[in-house]
Each structure stands twice: as structure tokens, then as C-alpha cells.
Enzyme design. Structure first.
Site, short mmCIF file in Angstrom:
data_model
loop_
_atom_site.label_atom_id
_atom_site.label_comp_id
_atom_site.label_asym_id
_atom_site.label_seq_id
_atom_site.Cartn_x
_atom_site.Cartn_y
_atom_site.Cartn_z
CB SER A 37 -0.89 0.01 1.25
OG SER A 37 -0.08 0.01 2.41
CB ALA A 82 -2.19 -6.81 8.58
CE LYS A 85 -4.68 -7.61 -2.18
NZ LYS A 85 -5.74 -6.66 -2.42
CG ASN A 100 2.74 -11.67 6.60
OD1 ASN A 100 3.38 -10.87 7.26
ND2 ASN A 100 1.61 -11.35 5.99
CB SER A 125 -11.40 -15.26 1.77
OG SER A 125 -11.59 -15.70 0.46
CE1 TYR A 150 -5.69 -14.43 1.03
CE2 TYR A 150 -7.14 -15.77 -0.33
CZ TYR A 150 -6.95 -14.68 0.47
OH TYR A 150 -7.99 -13.83 0.75
CE LYS A 154 -7.54 -14.06 4.24
NZ LYS A 154 -7.20 -12.91 5.09
CG LEU A 201 -12.70 -10.29 -14.15
CD1 LEU A 201 -11.95 -10.67 -15.43
CD2 LEU A 201 -14.02 -11.07 -14.07
N1 UDP Z 1 -10.57 -14.26 -14.51
C1 UDP Z 1 -10.33 -14.18 -15.86
N2 UDP Z 1 -9.27 -13.44 -16.30
C2 UDP Z 1 -8.43 -12.78 -15.45
C3 UDP Z 1 -8.68 -12.86 -14.06
C4 UDP Z 1 -9.76 -13.62 -13.62
O1 UDP Z 1 -11.06 -14.76 -16.67
O2 UDP Z 1 -7.48 -12.14 -15.91
C5 UDP Z 1 -11.75 -15.01 -14.02
C6 UDP Z 1 -11.41 -16.15 -13.08
O3 UDP Z 1 -11.17 -17.33 -13.82
C7 UDP Z 1 -12.69 -16.22 -12.23
C8 UDP Z 1 -13.15 -14.78 -12.15
O4 UDP Z 1 -12.52 -14.12 -13.25
O5 UDP Z 1 -13.71 -16.95 -12.90
C9 UDP Z 1 -12.74 -14.06 -10.87
O6 UDP Z 1 -11.35 -14.22 -10.67
P1 UDP Z 1 -10.57 -13.38 -9.58
O7 UDP Z 1 -9.13 -13.76 -9.67
O8 UDP Z 1 -10.90 -11.94 -9.71
O9 UDP Z 1 -11.19 -13.85 -8.19
P2 UDP Z 1 -11.29 -15.32 -7.50
O10 UDP Z 1 -12.76 -15.61 -7.45
O11 UDP Z 1 -10.54 -16.28 -8.33
O12 UDP Z 1 -10.72 -15.09 -6.17
#
Ligand code: UDP
Length: 338
Positions: A37, A82, A85, A100, A125, A150, A154, A201
Site C-alpha cells: 500500500s 493485514a 493475499k 506472515n 474469504s 493463501y 484463512k 478480474l
Molecule cells: N478471470 C479471468 N481473467 C483474469 C482474471 C480472472 O477470466 O485475468 C476469471 C477467473 O477465472 C474467475 C473470475 O474471473 O472466474 C474471478 O477471478 P478473480 O481472480 O478476480 O477472483 P477469484 O474468485 O478467483 O478469487
């Protein structure tokens, strides 16, 4: 006025929660080691709220530094964000992740006990539900078997908290299971600012939208979902932040241990999110279909009735709001927060 220690309070969800706490009359005391951050976030919190929270640069695994924070401030409650992730990185660096993410919460719990603080909120999560077969996910579903280190941190932290709550019934502990946080502060001052190429995403889409990345890879269009792409429960970060304030109020009523899903209850596919982003912002997101990403599940969304019943909290913002706010943040901060 209650003083709330916010560990990791300059991160994406932490900073938004600090704003929500200030707006609700709390006095946040922010601890962050700035490993993921920027210090400029503190100025931005001040610009939004008119108040500069107390800030201590420290690593939450550092017992001596944290003991000083507890000694010098009267702490009424703690929100513990903290943690490392990045899912993929956790597979490469399991020792660092376990060390961590467990040490930072355990150090905080030790000091909480030593200094007689009773209210604790933990950032968990949806990943704790592992590869659940049925949707939506309820809080009393089985947890465990996260698909990466990760997620296991959790799961382990949740187990620790359940045992702590049994041994110390005078404590009030909220485990909040976040679904997929997206969006940004509508001012464009706070938002998600990942180091390097984004894994998630929404930050990926928004970096494509301003030309910082050429094209979005959609990881799999052969899932057993209506359009073949993965379905997730995307929640606006402002709603998530409000969920923490609602949970803190619940703890103040001597709730003991409570667990809540924080999501919208609605699933959205990758293709639907891309379309919503394009429509909300009048931009085009080039996409290419790639193979499935290891460890991904077809769908994952929450039932959030419990949080509504017990906290009076539910998500208010839509995917369209979040797409607009993410784009606004990205345009105003093309290279991230500087
Ligand atoms: N995803 C994708 N392209 C990317 C990143 C993610 O198609 O560049 C898809 C991923 O396969 C999932 C959704 O988007 O279906 C959400 O992924 P993200 O990594 O954001 O969160 P997650 O639910 O995996 O923690």
C-alpha cells in the site's frame, strides 16, 4: 468515541473501511507496513473525510512495535486486514504466506489478551468454502480444503478464532467472509492498486480499459455455466466497508463469536462483468479465451440473509456502480496511487 485499531488499514478494503469508520463516528488507528500500500492513501482518507487518522508504520508480526501501539492508545476494537493475499504467489511462497498470515493475527490476539481488548473482526474469504458442490454458500457449510496456501491461512485463522472464542467467552469475534470485492471510492481517490500485473478480474479489466494492458484473457469458457465462463459474487468495496461497521456494532452488543458472508447473493459471469463494464463506461474491452486457470471453480456466490437478519446489512450497490467507480479510479490513477 471508540478507538478501532485497523491492521492493514491502507489497503484496498482497509482504507475504504477506515473512511466508513470515520463517517460512523469511530476513531480509527491505522497500522500498516506499506508492503502492499502507499502512504499517499492516508492523505486521500483525509481529503475524503476531513480527518487524518493516527497512523503507525509497523508490521503486525512485530510484537514489540505492536505492543507499543496497544500501550500508547486505548483500543476498543480491532479490525485485522493485514495479510498477504495473492493466491498464485502463495503457491510459490507457502512458508512466507503461512508465517506472515498466522503470525500477524496471533501477535494481535496475544496483545489483545494482554491489553484486555474484547472486540475483534477478522478478514476472511469465500475461499474457506473450498470446492463446494452447491450454491449459494451458507455460513454453516463445511469449510476447509482451500485450494491454495493463501486460502488455507484463512481456514487456519478461522479455526484459531473458534478455539479462542471457546476459551475466552468474554471476547466478541466476527469472522467476515468476503466474496469478490470490486469498485472504488466514487471520488476516484481510493481503489485497488495492485503491484505488477493484476491477478484479479476487475483490476485487469480496468487496466485494459485505459490501454495499460492490451487485452483480457478469459480463463475458460467451457464451465457448466450459462455462458461457459466462471461465476462469482462481486461486491462493491463500499458495501464491504459498511459491513465492517455493522459487524463492529454487533460486537459491541456482546455477541460472542459470529460469522457472516459479505456478498450480494447474486452470481455474475466473467462475460457479464466485461459487458457491464463496457456498457457502464462506453469502452471496449478486447478479450481472448484462454484455458481454465488452475484452482478455479465454476461458480461461487453467497447467501447473505444472515448478515441482513443479524446486522441489518446488505449490499446496496450494483455491478454497474462498481464498474463505473473502478473505471473512474483507474482513469484518475492510470499508474496507480502515486
Ligand atoms: N478471470 C479471468 N481473467 C483474469 C482474471 C480472472 O477470466 O485475468 C476469471 C477467473 O477465472 C474467475 C473470475 O474471473 O472466474 C474471478 O477471478 P478473480 O481472480 O478476480 O477472483 P477469484 O474468485 O478467483 O478469487
Amino acid at each position: 468515541m471508540s478507538n478501532i485499531l485497523v491492521n492493514g488499514g491502507l489497503g484496498f478494503i482497509g482504507s475504504e473501511t477506515v473512511v466508513a469508520l470515520i463517517n460512523s463516528g469511530y476513531n480509527p488507528i491505522v497500522v500498516d507496513d506499506l508492503s502492499n500500500s502507499k502512504i499517499a492513501v492516508l492523505d486521500r482518507i483525509e481529503t475524503i473525510t476531513g480527518k487524518r487518522p493516527t497512523f503507525i508504520q509497523a508490521n503486525c508480526t512485530d510484537y514489540a512495535a505492536m505492543d507499543k501501539v496497544f500501550t500508547e492508545n486505548k483500543i476498543d476494537g480491532i479490525i485485522h486486514f493485514a495479510a498477504f493475499k495473492a493466491v498464485g504467489e502463495s503457491v510459490q511462497k507457502p512458508i512466507e504466506y503461512y508465517s506472515n498470515n498466522l503470525k500477524s493475527s496471533l501477535t494481535t490476539l496475544e496483545l489483545m489478551k494482554k491489553h484486555g481488548v474484547r472486540n475483534f473482526i477478522f478478514s476472511s474469504s469465500a475461499t474457506v468454502y473450498g470446492c463446494a458442490k452447491e450454491m449459494p454458500l451458507y455460513e454453516n457449510n463445511e469449510t476447509g480444503d482451500a485450494t491454495n496456501p493463501y486460502g488455507e491461512t484463512k481456514v487456519m485463522n478461522e479455526r484459531i478464532l473458534v478455539d479462542v472464542a471457546k476459551a475466552m467467552p468474554e471476547l466478541n469475534i466476527a469472522i467476515l467472509r468476503y466474496f469478490n470485492p470490486i469498485g472504488a471510492h466514487p471520488s476516484g481517490l481510493l481503489g485497488e492498486d495492485p503491484n505488477g500485473i493484476p491477478n484479479n478480474l476487475m483490476p485487469y479489466i480496468s487496466q485494459v480499459s485505459i490501454g495499460r494492458l492490451p487485452c483480457l484473457s478469459i480463463f475458460g469458457d467451457d464451465y457448466p455455466t450459462p455462458d461457459g465462463t466462471g461465476i462469482r459474487d462481486y461486491i462493491h468495496v463500499l458495501d464491504l466497508a459498511e459491513g465492517h461497521v455493522a459487524a463492529m456494532k454487533k460486537l459491541e452488543s456482546n455477541s460472542g463469536l459470529v460469522i457472516y458472508n459479505l456478498g450480494t447473493g447474486k452470481g455474475t459471469s466473467v462475460k457479464e462483468l466485461v459487458k457491464a463494464f463496457e456498457d457502464a463506461n462506453g469502452v471496449k474491452i478486447p478479450v481472448v479465451i484462454k484455458p481454465r486457470r488452475a484452482g478455479d471453480v465454476a461458480e461461487n456466490y453467497a447467501n447473505c440473509d444472515k448478515a441482513f437478519k443479524e446486522l441489518g446489512w446488505k449490499a446496496r450497490f450494483t455491478i454497474v456502480d462498481a464498474c463505473r467507480d473502478s473505471y473512474n479510479f483507474q482513469k484518475k490513477n492510470p499508474k496507480g496511487i502515486e
